[in-house]
Design an enzyme around this catalytic site. Structure first.
Site, short mmCIF file in Angstrom:
data_model
loop_
_atom_site.label_atom_id
_atom_site.label_comp_id
_atom_site.label_asym_id
_atom_site.label_seq_id
_atom_site.Cartn_x
_atom_site.Cartn_y
_atom_site.Cartn_z
N SER A 406 -8.94 -92.54 4.82
CA SER A 406 -8.59 -93.44 6.30
C SER A 406 -9.86 -93.46 7.36
O SER A 406 -10.37 -93.89 8.59
CB SER A 406 -7.68 -93.75 7.29
N HIS A 427 -11.28 -97.70 0.84
CA HIS A 427 -10.88 -98.21 2.08
C HIS A 427 -9.98 -99.49 2.30
O HIS A 427 -10.05 -100.23 2.79
CB HIS A 427 -11.21 -97.83 3.76
N GLU A 439 -12.68 -101.77 3.50
CA GLU A 439 -13.55 -101.83 3.65
C GLU A 439 -14.22 -101.31 2.54
O GLU A 439 -13.49 -99.93 1.84
CB GLU A 439 -13.49 -100.68 5.10
N ASN A 477 -10.09 -98.48 12.27
CA ASN A 477 -10.08 -97.03 12.67
C ASN A 477 -10.70 -96.46 13.43
O ASN A 477 -10.07 -96.12 14.76
CB ASN A 477 -9.70 -96.25 11.72
#
Ligand code: 3H9
Length: 697
Positions: A406, A427, A439, A477
């Site tokens: 992540s 991801h 992602e 994130n």
């Protein structure tokens, strides 16, 4: 370029064929062509009927959305529909592919409709922030009654041909080519002397309690206004004569056309299709993708495996011990039995997936033949490097080695192998078989066909894939960390986590940040804070109380207690009073006198932090286009679709005001609130984020 509508004479039938690829959208040329076609047929000696159908893959898939927001050009679709319906000739539609929105409105203004069994119909306008604006809300209730019409119009769902036949939207189903089945049907109608069936002349349904329907649809829309507005238009079909109802529908349509929500939803529609189109991938052949390996069978690994199995890919799942392997198998079976229960897969498919397509192993050698491996093991660089070292040894040449990390540095992971060109970040978002976002994290040395394969995998799994560069947290994130920090600062200064969650769900988020924290597990943020503690800038404002919550073993939903207390079996919790005590103690310790925050200020600060960090992510090339960030937030973070995404939201608000806010906040904390240079440049040049999308093509 052929005419948008071609004219052909077959005996006493005039055939109008739409030729406006790719989806025969009802743009200006098509509208003009339809009117001219009907007029020509009426003047054409001996013509008794008209057949309308679409060339290529579909009947009309709707109005041309690209014309939305531009000055409307005559003839409007409503007039085209009325012209078709009032023709003295018998007019018939033959439908294949989809008859959506304006497409179904045209079909309902013809006197009969035949379709192939694979066809779908629907009025999806509310999903684009408008409502059916060419008679759909007036004609559909006359054909199906109110219950079905309200359901179809307010959900925008696609209705399969068989259901449409049962509901009376379609008159006949027939396998075959649209032209041939259409001609045969018209002939049959002519031979039987069938009268013109004019939908607008059918009786309107009896009234119901529209206020109650309006309220419930409004509530279900969670801030989206088009479905509820459409209820009022349908009400018009019952309470007003047809022509008046049509006028009322047009007024409401134009009202919605002027809203930000319409702009946001149309932006989402096109961006969703644009996001995986990267210039550098044009003509690049992806590598073969016939099987995948997954390392780690926790929630994430099991979710990835489930997603692959559902997409028809055989999966080899690797775990460390036989017990863990059995638990992983159980998780995957649990996920798939959910799909079975919801009717998404058959019993036979379920058995095939769990017994044949899935292999669970504890031996790395089992991965020797897979085309792509995704690791979903513990988020720690040392662990990742060990795993990639083993993969480097066992995987075949050309296999793609992907990390589901992540936030860890994919370049560093790649460098630990002898084949960094085969390494990529993929991801997924938890639960991976449900969440649509992927992602695709491109490292420095990732080969271009590996990137293409990442996107090909995303497509196969039905995901929205977004290209991201390497940085701590990639696109989503990284931005999340920033706006979450803005929320934490507001808590320190006087807002409560509960007020913040409420303000943000009122804004339209599926959940507030603290409820999300509880869902994801508060230990995740705790681990990150510990990891970053050494490198933290002394000017950074941090809260200590979340660590205290974790030290007491309160990790959120999984422990039954976090920001909220969760009763067994219930998803929603009630505020945990201990949290406010910890917060108040920390404020006292830091000498902070709490102040009041309005909900508006909460949203403003939260969004300013999100957009500012988004601009930095763009500036650094981590995201290529603002729309990439928008799609990450719509599909991975529960951002309200009707704003189109945070960057589109910022455009709609106006960038100068947002920059002004950031500068004002910087007076309190100029470390956290540093305006992005890109944002300053856009404001100075009078540009928007969308200008950057357009420039990127
Ligand atoms: C309406 O009708 C209003 C009326 O009530 C009132 C008027 C007064 N316009 O999705 P795909 C493009 S509102 C322009 O990848 P698929 C799309 O962008 C409309 N362009 O294919 C893409 O372009 P590109 C109500 C459109 O096979 C290409 O076509 N109708 C439109 O996966 C292929 O699309 C709808 O909401 C359009 N209407 O799916 C239906 N539609 O290649 C919207 C598509 O450059 N469309 N394009 O990226 C769809 O749901 C899907 O496109 C469809 C095909 C199911 C038809």
């Amino acid at each position: 370029m052929p005419e948008a509508i071609s004219y052909e004479r077959v005996g006493d039938i005039a055939v109008l064929k739409a030729q406006n690829p790719p989806v025969n959208a009802l743009g200006y040329d098509v509208r003009v062509g339809l009117v001219e076609g009907i007029e020509r047929a009426e003047k054409d000696e001996g013509v008794r009927a008209v057949l309308i159908y679409g060339d290529g893959s579909t009947y009309f898939a709707g109005a041309d959305i690209r014309e939305f927001g531009k000055p409307p050009r005559q003839p409007h679709l409503t007039e085209v529909c009325n012209r078709i319906e009032s023709s003295p000739l018998l007019v018939v539609s033959s439908i294949h592919g989809t008859a959506l929105g304006g497409g179904l409105e045209v079909a309902m203004s013809t006197h009969y409709r035949i379709a192939v069994p694979s066809a779908k119909v629907g009025l999806p306008e509310v999903l684009l922030g408008v409502l059916p604006g060419a008679g759909g809300t007036q004609r559909l209730p006359r054909l199906t009654g109110l219950d079905a019409a309200l359901d179809i119009i307010t959900t925008g769902r696609h209705v399969k041909a068989k259901e449409a036949l049962d509901l009376g939207v379609i008159d006949k189903l027939e396998e075959g080519e649209p032209r041939e089945i259409g001609l045969a049907y018209v002939q049959e109608l002519l031979d039987s002397g069938a009268p013109r069936r004019v939908v607008s002349e059918l009786p309107a349904p009896a009234p119901i309690d529209f206020d109650a329907v309006y309220e419930s649809v409004l509530k279900r829309g969670r801030g989206q206004i088009s479905p509820a507005t459409a209820v009022r238009a349908v009400q018009g079909s019952v309470e007003k004569p047809f022509a008046e109802g049509l006028k009322y529908e047009r007024e409401l349509f134009m009202e919605l056309m002027g809203t930000d929500q319409r702009q946001g939803l149309i932006h989402a529609f096109f961006s969703e299709r644009q996001v995986s189109k990267l210039p550098e991938l044009k003509g690049v052949e992806p590598r073969p993708l016939n099987s995948i390996g997954v390392i780690g069978g926790g929630t994430m690994g099991a979710g990835i495996a489930t997603s692959a199995l559902l997409a028809g890919l055989p999966v080899v799942l690797l775990e460390m011990t036989p017990e863990a392997a059995a638990a992983a198998q159980g998780r995957i079976e649990g996920n798939l039995s959910g799909a079975l229960k919801r009717g998404k897969i058959s019993q036979a498919k379920f058995e095939d997936m769990t017994q044949k397509a899935l292999t669970v192993s504890t031996d790395y050698a089992a991965l020797s033949d897979v085309d792509l491996v995704v690791e979903a093991v513990f988020e720690e660089m040392g662990v990742k490097k060990t795993v990639f070292g083993k993969l480097d040894e066992v995987c075949k040449k050309g296999a793609i080695l992907a990390s589901n990390t992540s936030y860890l540095d994919v370049d560093e992971i790649a460098a630990s192998t002898s084949r960094p060109e085969d390494v990529i970040g993929l991801h997924f978002f938890s639960p991976a078989h449900v969440m649509k976002l992927l992602e695709v994290v491109v490292a420095d040395k990732t080969a271009i066909d590996v990137v293409a394969t990442g996107f090909a995998l995303g497509k196969k799994l039905g995901k929205i894939s977004v290209r991201a560069g390497v940085c701590d947290g990639f696109i989503g994130n990284r931005i999340l960390k920033t706006y979450r920090t803005a929320a934490d600062h507001m808590v320190l200064d006087g807002a409560s986590p509960y007020q913040i969650d409420k303000a943000l769900t009122d804004f339209g988020f599926a959940m507030g940040p603290y409820a999300v924290g509880d869902l994801a597990g508060l230990d995740i943020g705790w681990a990150t804070r510990k990891r970053l503690a050494g490198s933290r800038d002394p000017r950074e404002r941090i809260s200590i109380y979340p660590d205290k919550m974790c030290e007491a073993g309160n990790f959120g939903q999984k422990t039954g207690k976090g920001y909220y207390i969760y009763e067994a079996g219930k998803r929603a919790g009630v505020p945990n009073p201990e949290v406010m005590e910890l917060i108040e103690a920390e404020r006292a310790e830091k000498g902070i006198t709490p102040r009041a925050f309005s909900d508006e200020e909460i949203v403003r600060r939260y969004m300013a932090a999100m957009v500012n960090e988004g601009a930095k992510v763009l500036e650094e090339g981590i995201a290529r286009r603002p729309l990439d960030i928008d799609m990450v937030f719509l599909f991975g973070y529960g951002f309200p679709r009707y704003y189109g995404g945070p960057m589109k939201w910022a455009d709609l608000q106006g960038l100068p005001g947002l920059l002004e806010d950031i500068k004002t906040y910087a007076k309190e904390d100029d470390f956290f609130w540093q305006p992005a240079k890109l944002l300053e440049d856009l404001v100075a040049e009078g540009k928007t984020f969308d200008d950057l999308n357009q420039a990127a093509g």
